[in-house]
Design a protein around this motif. Sequence first.
Motif, mmCIF file in Angstrom:
data_model
loop_
_atom_site.group_PDB
_atom_site.id
_atom_site.type_symbol
_atom_site.label_atom_id
_atom_site.label_comp_id
_atom_site.label_asym_id
_atom_site.label_seq_id
_atom_site.Cartn_x
_atom_site.Cartn_y
_atom_site.Cartn_z
ATOM 1 N N GLN A 1 55.653 23.972 44.184
ATOM 2 C CA GLN A 1 55.018 24.039 45.500
ATOM 3 C C GLN A 1 54.795 25.484 45.976
ATOM 4 O O GLN A 1 55.059 25.820 47.120
ATOM 5 C CB GLN A 1 55.833 23.241 46.527
ATOM 6 N N HIS A 2 54.289 26.305 45.029
ATOM 7 C CA HIS A 2 53.921 27.689 45.348
ATOM 8 C C HIS A 2 52.419 27.855 45.138
ATOM 9 O O HIS A 2 51.863 27.298 44.185
ATOM 10 C CB HIS A 2 54.677 28.694 44.471
ATOM 11 N N PRO A 3 51.762 28.644 45.983
ATOM 12 C CA PRO A 3 50.298 28.833 45.858
ATOM 13 C C PRO A 3 49.890 29.975 44.922
ATOM 14 O O PRO A 3 48.805 30.536 45.062
ATOM 15 C CB PRO A 3 49.888 29.136 47.302
ATOM 16 N N LEU A 4 50.730 30.309 43.973
ATOM 17 C CA LEU A 4 50.466 31.424 43.061
ATOM 18 C C LEU A 4 49.142 31.204 42.320
ATOM 19 O O LEU A 4 48.868 30.109 41.826
ATOM 20 C CB LEU A 4 51.612 31.562 42.057
ATOM 21 N N GLN A 5 48.341 32.260 42.245
ATOM 22 C CA GLN A 5 47.033 32.188 41.583
ATOM 23 C C GLN A 5 46.972 33.151 40.401
ATOM 24 O O GLN A 5 47.422 34.295 40.490
ATOM 25 C CB GLN A 5 45.906 32.558 42.559
ATOM 26 N N CYS A 6 46.404 32.668 39.311
ATOM 27 C CA CYS A 6 46.131 33.494 38.136
ATOM 28 C C CYS A 6 44.681 33.280 37.756
ATOM 29 O O CYS A 6 44.107 32.213 37.990
ATOM 30 C CB CYS A 6 47.007 33.077 36.948
ATOM 31 N N THR A 7 44.106 34.280 37.125
ATOM 32 C CA THR A 7 42.736 34.171 36.657
ATOM 33 C C THR A 7 42.579 35.014 35.393
ATOM 34 O O THR A 7 43.468 35.775 35.039
ATOM 35 C CB THR A 7 41.745 34.627 37.754
ATOM 36 N N ILE A 8 41.425 34.863 34.727
ATOM 37 C CA ILE A 8 41.147 35.692 33.552
ATOM 38 C C ILE A 8 39.911 36.517 33.820
ATOM 39 O O ILE A 8 39.045 36.156 34.620
ATOM 40 C CB ILE A 8 40.989 34.862 32.260
ATOM 41 N N GLU A 9 39.856 37.645 33.132
ATOM 42 C CA GLU A 9 38.717 38.573 33.253
ATOM 43 C C GLU A 9 38.479 39.185 31.891
ATOM 44 O O GLU A 9 39.427 39.599 31.214
ATOM 45 C CB GLU A 9 39.081 39.659 34.264
ATOM 46 N N LYS A 10 37.219 39.248 31.475
ATOM 47 C CA LYS A 10 36.893 39.843 30.186
ATOM 48 C C LYS A 10 37.242 41.324 30.211
ATOM 49 O O LYS A 10 36.983 42.021 31.181
ATOM 50 C CB LYS A 10 35.407 39.644 29.879
ATOM 51 N N GLU A 11 37.852 41.777 29.130
ATOM 52 C CA GLU A 11 38.276 43.182 29.061
ATOM 53 C C GLU A 11 37.112 44.097 28.804
ATOM 54 O O GLU A 11 36.185 43.808 28.117
ATOM 55 C CB GLU A 11 39.327 43.369 27.970
#
Length: 137
Positions: free
Chosen positions: A127-137
Motif C-alpha cells: 500500500q505504497h504509491p512508489l513509482q518506477c519507470t524506464i527510459e532509453k539510455e
Amino acid sequence: MSDTDKQDQNDRDRCDTGHDTGRDPARGVGRDSGRDPGNNPSIGVVMKTRPKTKKPAMYKVLMLNDDYTPMEFVVLCLQRFFRMSLEDATRVMLHVHQKGVGVCGIFSYEVAETKVTQVMDFARTQQHPLQCTIEKE
C-alpha cells in the motif's frame, strides 16, 4: 641421351630417403611448380560471412520520489530487486529523495520492464504509491 644416362639422371634426382624429388631434369624445377594453386578452382578457402549482431538497446530503471513512501521501504526495494548493498541502496534512496528521480540500474528492455513491474507490484501490496519507470539510455 641414352636410356642408361636417363636412369643415372633419375637416380641423382632422388632424395637420400629414396623418394622421387619430383624434379624435371630438363627444366630444373619440380613437377608441380607450373601450377598456381590460386587458379585451381578445386582448391580454395571457404569464407563464411556472419551478419554483425547489434547490441541490444539499454534502458535505465528510474525511481520517482513521492511524499508518502517511507525511505526504509525504498531501501528495501533497491536491495531486493536491484541487489544493492545497504550503503548503495541508501545512497540511491537519498538521491531520489533530494533530486526527485534516481537511476536504479541499466538493463535490456525486457529485464528493465520486469524490474519496474516487480517493484510496483510489491509497492501496491504494501500500500505504497512508489513509482518506477524506464527510459532509453
